[in-house]
Design a protein around this motif. Structure first.
Motif, PDB file in Angstrom:
ATOM      1  N   LYS A  30       0.883  -1.161   0.000  1.00 32.49           N
ATOM      2  CA  LYS A  30       0.000   0.000   0.000  1.00 32.49           C
ATOM      3  C   LYS A  30       0.929   1.221   0.000  1.00 32.49           C
ATOM      4  O   LYS A  30       1.840   1.296   0.830  1.00 32.49           O
ATOM      5  CB  LYS A  30      -0.850  -0.037   1.276  1.00 32.49           C
ATOM      6  CG  LYS A  30      -1.826   1.083   1.379  1.00 32.49           C
ATOM      7  CD  LYS A  30      -2.792   0.851   2.538  1.00 32.49           C
ATOM      8  CE  LYS A  30      -3.833   1.938   2.530  1.00 32.49           C
ATOM      9  NZ  LYS A  30      -4.816   1.769   3.597  1.00 32.49           N
ATOM     10  N   LEU A  32       1.508   5.429  -0.056  1.00 33.17           N
ATOM     11  CA  LEU A  32       1.048   6.815   0.072  1.00 33.17           C
ATOM     12  C   LEU A  32       2.165   7.712  -0.457  1.00 33.17           C
ATOM     13  O   LEU A  32       3.298   7.674   0.036  1.00 33.17           O
ATOM     14  CB  LEU A  32       0.765   7.154   1.539  1.00 33.17           C
ATOM     15  CG  LEU A  32       0.410   8.629   1.800  1.00 33.17           C
ATOM     16  CD1 LEU A  32      -0.948   8.987   1.189  1.00 33.17           C
ATOM     17  CD2 LEU A  32       0.391   8.934   3.307  1.00 33.17           C
ATOM     18  N   ILE A  88      -2.117   5.279   7.843  1.00 35.55           N
ATOM     19  CA  ILE A  88      -2.627   5.744   6.550  1.00 35.55           C
ATOM     20  C   ILE A  88      -4.153   5.588   6.516  1.00 35.55           C
ATOM     21  O   ILE A  88      -4.871   6.459   6.037  1.00 35.55           O
ATOM     22  CB  ILE A  88      -1.961   4.971   5.383  1.00 35.55           C
ATOM     23  CG1 ILE A  88      -0.453   5.268   5.347  1.00 35.55           C
ATOM     24  CG2 ILE A  88      -2.610   5.340   4.049  1.00 35.55           C
ATOM     25  CD1 ILE A  88       0.338   4.469   4.321  1.00 35.55           C
ATOM     26  N   LEU A  96      -7.331  12.985   0.414  1.00 35.94           N
ATOM     27  CA  LEU A  96      -6.482  12.191  -0.478  1.00 35.94           C
ATOM     28  C   LEU A  96      -7.014  12.193  -1.895  1.00 35.94           C
ATOM     29  O   LEU A  96      -8.223  12.266  -2.112  1.00 35.94           O
ATOM     30  CB  LEU A  96      -6.443  10.727   0.007  1.00 35.94           C
ATOM     31  CG  LEU A  96      -5.856  10.458   1.385  1.00 35.94           C
ATOM     32  CD1 LEU A  96      -6.103   9.003   1.779  1.00 35.94           C
ATOM     33  CD2 LEU A  96      -4.369  10.769   1.407  1.00 35.94           C
ATOM     34  N   SER A  98      -6.363   9.793  -5.563  1.00 36.54           N
ATOM     35  CA  SER A  98      -5.752   8.491  -5.796  1.00 36.54           C
ATOM     36  C   SER A  98      -5.623   8.180  -7.278  1.00 36.54           C
ATOM     37  O   SER A  98      -6.339   8.728  -8.115  1.00 36.54           O
ATOM     38  CB  SER A  98      -6.522   7.392  -5.064  1.00 36.54           C
ATOM     39  OG  SER A  98      -7.645   7.044  -5.798  1.00 36.54           O
ATOM     40  N   SER A 103      -2.307   6.357  -3.146  1.00 36.36           N
ATOM     41  CA  SER A 103      -2.963   7.550  -2.599  1.00 36.36           C
ATOM     42  C   SER A 103      -1.975   8.703  -2.626  1.00 36.36           C
ATOM     43  O   SER A 103      -0.773   8.514  -2.398  1.00 36.36           O
ATOM     44  CB  SER A 103      -3.395   7.307  -1.154  1.00 36.36           C
ATOM     45  OG  SER A 103      -4.272   6.213  -1.105  1.00 36.36           O
ATOM     46  N   GLU A 138       3.186  -1.338   4.069  1.00 37.38           N
ATOM     47  CA  GLU A 138       2.961   0.038   3.593  1.00 37.38           C
ATOM     48  C   GLU A 138       4.277   0.784   3.355  1.00 37.38           C
ATOM     49  O   GLU A 138       5.268   0.567   4.065  1.00 37.38           O
ATOM     50  CB  GLU A 138       2.153   0.826   4.629  1.00 37.38           C
ATOM     51  CG  GLU A 138       0.746   0.295   4.813  1.00 37.38           C
ATOM     52  CD  GLU A 138      -0.004   0.995   5.943  1.00 37.38           C
ATOM     53  OE1 GLU A 138      -1.241   0.938   5.919  1.00 37.38           O
ATOM     54  OE2 GLU A 138       0.632   1.578   6.846  1.00 37.38           O
ATOM     55  N   VAL A 140       5.576   4.961   2.535  1.00 37.51           N
ATOM     56  CA  VAL A 140       5.285   6.376   2.326  1.00 37.51           C
ATOM     57  C   VAL A 140       6.454   6.960   1.555  1.00 37.51           C
ATOM     58  O   VAL A 140       7.607   6.813   1.960  1.00 37.51           O
ATOM     59  CB  VAL A 140       5.100   7.110   3.673  1.00 37.51           C
ATOM     60  CG1 VAL A 140       4.934   8.608   3.457  1.00 37.51           C
ATOM     61  CG2 VAL A 140       3.903   6.538   4.419  1.00 37.51           C
TER      62      VAL A 140
END
Ligand SMILES: Nc1ncnc2c1ncn2[C@@H]1O[C@H](COP(=O)(O)OP(=O)(O)O)[C@@H](O)[C@H]1O
Ligand SMILES: [Mg+2]
Length: 255
Positions: A30, A32, A88, A96, A98, A103, A138, A140
């Motif tokens: 995932k 961000l 997140i 957000l 996407s 995102s 995740e 970032v």
């Protein structure tokens, strides 16, 4: 893992941020993508995202933005976490945008002549990143303003790894030295991505940048340039980004 992408203006920070975000997404993470650049506003185009939501504007402007963000993002649903931390999934969708499962959070942009300094945007970026708890699956990726302003504002402190994008320019080499020193002081691991590499400049780049810290050499690429020129989503998949992401993934496993 939180990765801060930094470097000289025009070195390719936004390009590399998007390519890395897309590759990590394709590996099943995932992702961000955080746009922490107060001036340039093309990141969402490169990511293929049509409508950037600007966090500070959505929170009603710079005044009180940090406190409002803390209120909006800190959720009791986060369970055992101390207050004022978030994941997140706690970020409300309205903040957000996407694209292809990635995102995008855009912290703030300077809109008007004489609107005052951008310190609040740095403060919001710093609080956002340092209070963000990132799960095992995740990533970032934070794209920043050119130069070292975000180090001065301690934005880097909230991150696990710094990636300095170095293009073939003496200013880029000098900045790389400064970034290495700052990362050493802050005890944050730093690695380099050489960008816009052509055979005739490669050796000069390696004279200035420590070879063992270079995780990718991205060639000067016409498709990348044309996509960006036309404001299109970056469509290219590069083997150099693939191996850089393998390295980033291996660091994450050691965390
Ligand atoms: N590997 C590359 N090959 C060719 N052009 C590139 C490459 N990386 C970036 N560029 C071009 O360099 C310019 C600046 O890139 P950008 O990612 O916006 O830099 P920054 O975010 O560091 O200011 C853009 O025109 C972009 O298309
Ligand atoms: Mg940029």
């Amino acid at each position: 893992m939180k990765v801060l992408i930094c470097g000289k203006g025009g070195s390719g920070k936004s390009t590399v941020s998007v390519l890395i975000a897309k590759n990590l997404k394709s590996r099943g993470y995932k992702v961000l993508l955080v746009d922490a650049d107060e001036s340039n506003s093309g990141l969402h185009c490169l990511a293929g995202c049509s409508s950037p939501v600007i966090l500070i504007d959505s929170l009603g402007g710079k005044k009180g933005a940090k406190d409002k963000m803390i209120q909006a993002f800190s959720k009791e649903s986060a369970g055992m976490m101390p207050e004022q931390k978030w994941r997140i999934r706690d970020i409300p969708d309205e903040y957000l945008a996407s694209a292809h499962g990635i995102s995008l959070l855009t912290v703030g942009k300077v809109h008007h002549l004489g609107e005052g300094c951008a310190c609040m945007m740095g403060a919001v970026s710093k609080t956002f990143l340092s209070n963000l708890i990132v799960g095992k699956d995740e990533f970032v990726i934070a794209d920043t303003e050119a130069g070292v302003e975000h180090f001065g504002r301690n934005v880097a402190q909230g991150c696990d790894m710094i990636l300095d994008v170095v293009d073939p320019a003496f200013e880029s080499f000098m900045l790389a030295e400064k970034i290495q020193d700052m990362c050493r002081d802050a005890k944050i691991p730093v690695f380099f991505i050489l960008n816009k590499v052509e055979e005739q400049v490669r050796e000069a780049m390696f004279r200035h940048i420590p070879r063992e810290k270079v995780i990718a050499e991205i060639p000067k690429d016409r498709d990348i340039f044309m996509d960006s020129l036309e404001g299109r989503e970056l469509g290219k998949e590069l083997p150099e980004i693939e191996s850089a992401c393998e390295f980033i993934e291996s660091l994450k496993r050691k965390q």
